[in-house]
Design an enzyme around this catalytic site. Sequence first.
Site, PDB file in Angstrom:
ATOM      1  N   SER A  22       0.829  -1.213   0.000  1.00  0.00           N
ATOM      2  CA  SER A  22       0.000   0.000   0.000  1.00  0.00           C
ATOM      3  C   SER A  22       0.861   1.260   0.000  1.00  0.00           C
ATOM      4  CB  SER A  22      -0.898  -0.007   1.231  1.00  0.00           C
ATOM      5  OG  SER A  22      -0.113  -0.134   2.401  1.00  0.00           O
ATOM      6  N   TYR A  53      -4.193   1.391   3.439  1.00  0.00           N
ATOM      7  CA  TYR A  53      -5.243   0.455   3.051  1.00  0.00           C
ATOM      8  C   TYR A  53      -5.956  -0.093   4.308  1.00  0.00           C
ATOM      9  CZ  TYR A  53      -3.441  -0.167  -1.818  1.00  0.00           C
ATOM     10  OH  TYR A  53      -3.045  -0.007  -3.133  1.00  0.00           O
ATOM     11  N   GLY A  54      -5.231  -0.123   5.411  1.00  0.00           N
ATOM     12  CA  GLY A  54      -5.717  -0.798   6.634  1.00  0.00           C
ATOM     13  C   GLY A  54      -7.092  -0.388   7.120  1.00  0.00           C
ATOM     14  N   THR A  86      -2.596  -6.339   4.664  1.00  0.00           N
ATOM     15  CA  THR A  86      -4.010  -6.045   4.408  1.00  0.00           C
ATOM     16  C   THR A  86      -4.440  -6.635   3.064  1.00  0.00           C
ATOM     17  OG1 THR A  86      -3.768  -4.026   5.704  1.00  0.00           O
ATOM     18  CG2 THR A  86      -5.681  -4.161   4.270  1.00  0.00           C
ATOM     19  N   THR A 196       3.263  -4.580   7.803  1.00  0.00           N
ATOM     20  CA  THR A 196       4.600  -4.248   7.283  1.00  0.00           C
ATOM     21  C   THR A 196       5.409  -3.323   8.201  1.00  0.00           C
ATOM     22  OG1 THR A 196       3.459  -2.500   6.069  1.00  0.00           O
ATOM     23  CG2 THR A 196       4.042  -4.486   4.839  1.00  0.00           C
ATOM     24  N   HIS A 197       4.709  -2.456   8.934  1.00  0.00           N
ATOM     25  CA  HIS A 197       5.406  -1.434   9.722  1.00  0.00           C
ATOM     26  C   HIS A 197       5.891  -1.933  11.086  1.00  0.00           C
ATOM     27  CE1 HIS A 197       3.425   1.003   6.745  1.00  0.00           C
ATOM     28  NE2 HIS A 197       3.898   2.125   7.248  1.00  0.00           N
TER      29      HIS A 197
HETATM   30  N1  DGL Z   1       1.021  -2.212   4.485  1.00  0.00           N
HETATM   31  C1  DGL Z   1      -0.109  -2.272   5.395  1.00  0.00           C
HETATM   32  C2  DGL Z   1      -0.178  -3.679   5.994  1.00  0.00           C
HETATM   33  O1  DGL Z   1       0.796  -4.401   6.076  1.00  0.00           O
HETATM   34  C3  DGL Z   1      -0.010  -1.219   6.476  1.00  0.00           C
HETATM   35  C4  DGL Z   1      -0.247   0.192   5.996  1.00  0.00           C
HETATM   36  C5  DGL Z   1      -1.658   0.435   5.491  1.00  0.00           C
HETATM   37  O2  DGL Z   1      -2.612   0.447   6.299  1.00  0.00           O
HETATM   38  O3  DGL Z   1      -1.798   0.567   4.298  1.00  0.00           O
HETATM   39  O4  DGL Z   1      -1.238  -4.093   6.391  1.00  0.00           O
END
Ligand code: DGL
Length: 277
Positions: A22, A53-54, A86, A196-197
């Site tokens: 995302s 995206y979350g 996500t 991811t974070h």
């Molecule tokens: N990359 C998203 C995940 O791993 C986190 C960031 C988002 O909410 O887009 O779910």
Amino acid sequence: MAPVLPSFVTKVNTKPIGVFDSGIGGLTVVHALTQRLPHENIVYFGDTARVPYGPKSPQVVREYAAQDVDFLISKDVKLIVIACNTVSAVALDIVQKRAKVPVVGVIHPGAKAATEATKKKRVGIIGTIATVNSNAYTNAIRQLNAGVQVFAQPCPLFVPLAEEGWTDHKVTELVAKEYLFPLKLEKIDTLILGCTHYPLLSGAIRGVMDSNVKLIDSGEATAEEVERMLDEKGLRNPSKHKPRLQFYVSDLPAKFMEIGERFLGQKLGRVHRAEGF
Ligand code: DGL
């Protein structure tokens, strides 16, 4: 002497692995991939114009995922990694349907690593609201071992805190305490960092959870699965040269370049604006 490979093998094998997310967080998965597979070329796409995206609905995330994967397909990749938890949770089927190449999401590898790690059969999952609401991790763990109890907790504020660089900050400590306390009470012995974070916040997470709780980085587990799949399909890059890492984003690259290094663990180089977004 290195074995001489038929030309058709090297041609496919030297194609890049496509990775998408995302936004910027998927660089933690690229980091894990470069550690495990240091000779693979990679094309990364981050949908920085539409992140996060979350908090969005599964329908919207599925639409975005379809466009993201089409972009990577246009880059002639040999395998696709969905770095975003996500997307992996709500849109794996769409990506698999559109891609004519093997697809690896982060949910199954993370669930497998946690199922193997837990001794007390009590696993916690933290992730975005969409990931937790989808029950994707819970279902994957139950399929692997129906005897494992799963406790899930959304931690949406972790995403902006990681992007802000507040990895070692009192605010993050407080937020971590608030989010993680219910999981602590459940006496889990394994915790999936299902976003991811979150690997960037592992210090703060460690500070709340008991020291015997094993933290599972889904990105690392995914890199292992990618390696296994490349070998199974005969797709590994035989080259021993420094690989080409290419980065594309859907918004202007400035912010991505500014904070990306922290997520990737190395300099990014040039970042391109993706066409068509
Ligand atoms: N990359 C998203 C995940 O791993 C986190 C960031 C988002 O909410 O887009 O779910």
